[in-house]
Write a protein that holds these residues in place. Sequence first.
Motif, PDB file in Angstrom:
ATOM      1  N   GLY A  48       0.691  -1.361  -0.045  1.00 15.77           N
ATOM      2  CA  GLY A  48      -0.055   0.109   0.089  1.00 15.77           C
ATOM      3  C   GLY A  48       0.875   1.358   0.034  1.00 15.77           C
ATOM      4  N   THR A  49       1.721   1.179   0.925  1.00 14.20           N
ATOM      5  CA  THR A  49       2.760   2.517   0.893  1.00 14.20           C
ATOM      6  C   THR A  49       3.519   2.509  -0.346  1.00 14.20           C
ATOM      7  OG1 THR A  49       3.021   2.416   3.446  1.00 14.20           O
ATOM      8  CG2 THR A  49       4.633   3.645   1.974  1.00 14.20           C
ATOM      9  N   LEU A  50       3.959   1.535  -0.816  1.00  5.30           N
ATOM     10  CA  LEU A  50       4.615   1.489  -2.192  1.00  5.30           C
ATOM     11  C   LEU A  50       3.881   2.069  -3.290  1.00  5.30           C
ATOM     12  CD1 LEU A  50       6.703  -1.921  -2.157  1.00  5.30           C
ATOM     13  CD2 LEU A  50       7.621   0.370  -1.874  1.00  5.30           C
ATOM     14  N   ALA A  51       2.514   1.666  -3.378  1.00  7.45           N
ATOM     15  CA  ALA A  51       1.780   2.173  -4.343  1.00  7.45           C
ATOM     16  C   ALA A  51       1.293   3.489  -4.110  1.00  7.45           C
ATOM     17  CB  ALA A  51       0.177   1.360  -4.145  1.00  7.45           C
ATOM     18  N   ALA A  52       1.333   4.107  -2.935  1.00  9.59           N
ATOM     19  CA  ALA A  52       1.274   5.677  -2.800  1.00  9.59           C
ATOM     20  C   ALA A  52       2.436   6.171  -3.215  1.00  9.59           C
ATOM     21  CB  ALA A  52       1.027   5.747  -1.212  1.00  9.59           C
ATOM     22  N   ILE A  53       3.814   5.850  -2.944  1.00  3.06           N
ATOM     23  CA  ILE A  53       4.780   6.410  -3.442  1.00  3.06           C
ATOM     24  C   ILE A  53       4.864   6.225  -4.708  1.00  3.06           C
ATOM     25  CG2 ILE A  53       7.471   6.225  -3.406  1.00  3.06           C
ATOM     26  CD1 ILE A  53       7.130   4.963  -0.651  1.00  3.06           C
ATOM     27  N   MET A  54       4.510   5.476  -5.614  1.00  2.00           N
ATOM     28  CA  MET A  54       4.462   5.367  -7.160  1.00  2.00           C
ATOM     29  C   MET A  54       3.595   6.021  -7.680  1.00  2.00           C
ATOM     30  SD  MET A  54       5.021   1.043  -7.518  1.00  2.00           S
ATOM     31  CE  MET A  54       4.954   1.115  -9.567  1.00  2.00           C
ATOM     32  N   CYS A  55       2.482   6.428  -6.925  1.00  2.00           N
ATOM     33  CA  CYS A  55       1.520   7.610  -7.448  1.00  2.00           C
ATOM     34  C   CYS A  55       2.068   8.975  -7.385  1.00  2.00           C
ATOM     35  CB  CYS A  55       0.169   7.518  -6.555  1.00  2.00           C
ATOM     36  SG  CYS A  55      -0.774   5.938  -7.003  1.00  2.00           S
ATOM     37  N   GLY A  56       3.400   9.122  -6.744  1.00  2.48           N
ATOM     38  CA  GLY A  56       3.651  10.542  -6.599  1.00  2.48           C
ATOM     39  C   GLY A  56       3.685  11.191  -5.231  1.00  2.48           C
ATOM     40  N   TYR A  57       3.177  10.200  -4.547  1.00  2.00           N
ATOM     41  CA  TYR A  57       3.007  10.844  -2.942  1.00  2.00           C
ATOM     42  C   TYR A  57       4.609  11.261  -2.170  1.00  2.00           C
ATOM     43  CZ  TYR A  57      -1.972  10.764  -3.608  1.00  2.00           C
ATOM     44  OH  TYR A  57      -3.267  10.808  -4.028  1.00  2.00           O
ATOM     45  N   GLN A  58       4.556  12.327  -2.047  1.00  2.00           N
ATOM     46  CA  GLN A  58       6.113  12.548  -1.192  1.00  2.00           C
ATOM     47  C   GLN A  58       5.949  13.775  -0.487  1.00  2.00           C
ATOM     48  OE1 GLN A  58       9.302  13.378  -3.666  1.00  2.00           O
ATOM     49  NE2 GLN A  58      10.728  13.208  -2.359  1.00  2.00           N
ATOM     50  N   ALA A  59       6.569  13.753   0.871  1.00  2.00           N
ATOM     51  CA  ALA A  59       6.320  14.751   1.790  1.00  2.00           C
ATOM     52  C   ALA A  59       7.909  15.193   2.504  1.00  2.00           C
ATOM     53  CB  ALA A  59       5.650  14.372   2.962  1.00  2.00           C
ATOM     54  N   ASP A  60       7.752  16.190   3.302  1.00  2.00           N
ATOM     55  CA  ASP A  60       8.825  16.742   3.836  1.00  2.00           C
ATOM     56  C   ASP A  60       9.200  15.885   5.151  1.00  2.00           C
ATOM     57  OD1 ASP A  60       9.715  18.692   1.960  1.00  2.00           O
ATOM     58  OD2 ASP A  60       8.055  20.022   2.856  1.00  2.00           O
ATOM     59  N   GLY A  61       8.290  15.296   5.714  1.00  2.00           N
ATOM     60  CA  GLY A  61       8.363  14.323   6.902  1.00  2.00           C
ATOM     61  C   GLY A  61       7.123  13.665   6.970  1.00  2.00           C
ATOM     62  N   ALA A  62       7.317  12.478   7.423  1.00  2.00           N
ATOM     63  CA  ALA A  62       6.059  11.678   7.866  1.00  2.00           C
ATOM     64  C   ALA A  62       6.401  11.219   9.451  1.00  2.00           C
ATOM     65  CB  ALA A  62       6.113  10.335   6.874  1.00  2.00           C
ATOM     66  N   VAL A  63       4.867  10.644   9.979  1.00  2.00           N
ATOM     67  CA  VAL A  63       4.803  10.058  11.151  1.00  2.00           C
ATOM     68  C   VAL A  63       4.051   8.950  10.886  1.00  2.00           C
ATOM     69  CG1 VAL A  63       4.222  10.356  13.629  1.00  2.00           C
ATOM     70  CG2 VAL A  63       4.888  12.541  12.573  1.00  2.00           C
ATOM     71  N   ILE A  64       4.544   7.801  11.560  1.00  2.00           N
ATOM     72  CA  ILE A  64       4.024   6.672  11.422  1.00  2.00           C
ATOM     73  C   ILE A  64       3.615   5.901  12.882  1.00  2.00           C
ATOM     74  CG2 ILE A  64       4.125   3.941  10.581  1.00  2.00           C
ATOM     75  CD1 ILE A  64       6.216   5.280   8.633  1.00  2.00           C
TER      76      ILE A  64
END
Length: 356
Positions: free
Chosen positions: A22-38
Motif C-alpha cells: 500500500g505504501t509502495l503504491a502511494a509512493i509510485m503514485c507520486g505522494y512525497q512529503a517533507d516528513g512523515a509520522v508512522i
Amino acid sequence: GVQLKGDLILESVVDEETGGAGTLAAIMCGYQADGAVIPEPTGMVACTSSPGVSYFKVKVKGRAFHGGTRYKGVSAIEKAMEVVTALQELEADRTMRLHHPLFPALIPFTINIGTIQGGAWPSMVPDEVVMEGRFGISPRETLESARAEFEKALAALAEEDPWFQEAPVEVEWTNNFLLPGESDPDHALVRVAAEHFRTVTGREMEIGGCGAGTDGGALMTFGKTPAIVFGPGHTAHCANEYIEISEAKRFAKILLAVLGYSFLSGTFGNILWTMVIDIIIINLALMIFNLIPCPPLDGFSVITEIFNLKTTELYWRLYQYGNWILIALIIFGVTSKILSPCLNFLYSLLASYIIY
C-alpha cells in the motif's frame, strides 16, 4: 477556518504486515512529503531507524524409511535441527557484527522461525521438513547482501555434514519483505517532536530504532521522505495487545502540536482533533478485526491455543478454507455487525478523553 501552510496527507494503506504494498503504491503514485509520522506501538520512543524484514521458506530433505529401522533412513526433522542451530549461530554472529547505536536490544535483528511442518506418519522416518520465518535486516545493509549471507550460512552445512552435499537445504525468499531505512535523528521533524514531547510529558524524548519492520523503510528509501515511527503502546503480535488511554491522549497532544507547528497559521482547528481520533480509531478497528476467531487472523490462533484445537480435523478444515470464510463474513455484513458497536463506543470514549 483552518488555513494550512502546506499539504497534509493522511495515508491509510493496506499490507503493512506482509510487504508494505500500500505504501509502495502511494509512493509510485507520486505522494512525497517533507516528513512523515508512522503511528506504531513504539512505547512513545521516536524511531528514526527502521529495520528490514524478509520472510523465508527453508526446505530440509531426508530419506523416508520405516520407523522400526529408522537408522536406515535419514530424518528430515533431525537435519532440520542442524539447520535451526546454524541459523541461531548466524543470528549470534550478526548480533556481534551489526552493532547499531539505536538498537540496544539483546538481539536487534532476529531470525525467527515461525512455522514448521514435517513428517507424514508416527512410524515413518520423515523425508521433508519445511520451516518458515522472518529474517531481520539492519538499516545499514542491503536486502540482497543480507539474503546472500543467510544462504551462505546454510550452504556451509555441507562442509560439516555429508548429507547436505547430497540434499542441500533449499531456501526460498517469499514476496513478503519490508525495506530497511534510516532518517537523520537531527532532522527538523525529530527536533519539533522532541520539543513538544518535552512540553506534554515533562521529560526528554527517547530516540531509537524500531524492533520490527514498518512502512518507514519504504518511505525513507524509495519515497525520499524522512520519517519517524512513533506511537503509544508496547505490545504487538501477542494475545493481549492494548494501549493505555492516558498514553494515547498524550500521543494525540504531541501529534497535534507537531502538526500545528508545521502547518497551522493561527489556532488549532477541530479538523485536526478529528483526524487524530480517526487515526487511532482506524488502528483500534484493525486490532478488533484481527481478533475475530477466523483464520488467518490472530483471534483464531488465540482460540486454537485456549481449546487445544490444533490436533483436530476441525482446525485443519477451518484453516484450509479460512480466507473464503472471512470473505463471506465480510460480504454478508457479519464483520461490520461485530465492529460497529465496538468502534462507536471507542470513538465516543476516546473523543471525550482527548477533547474534554
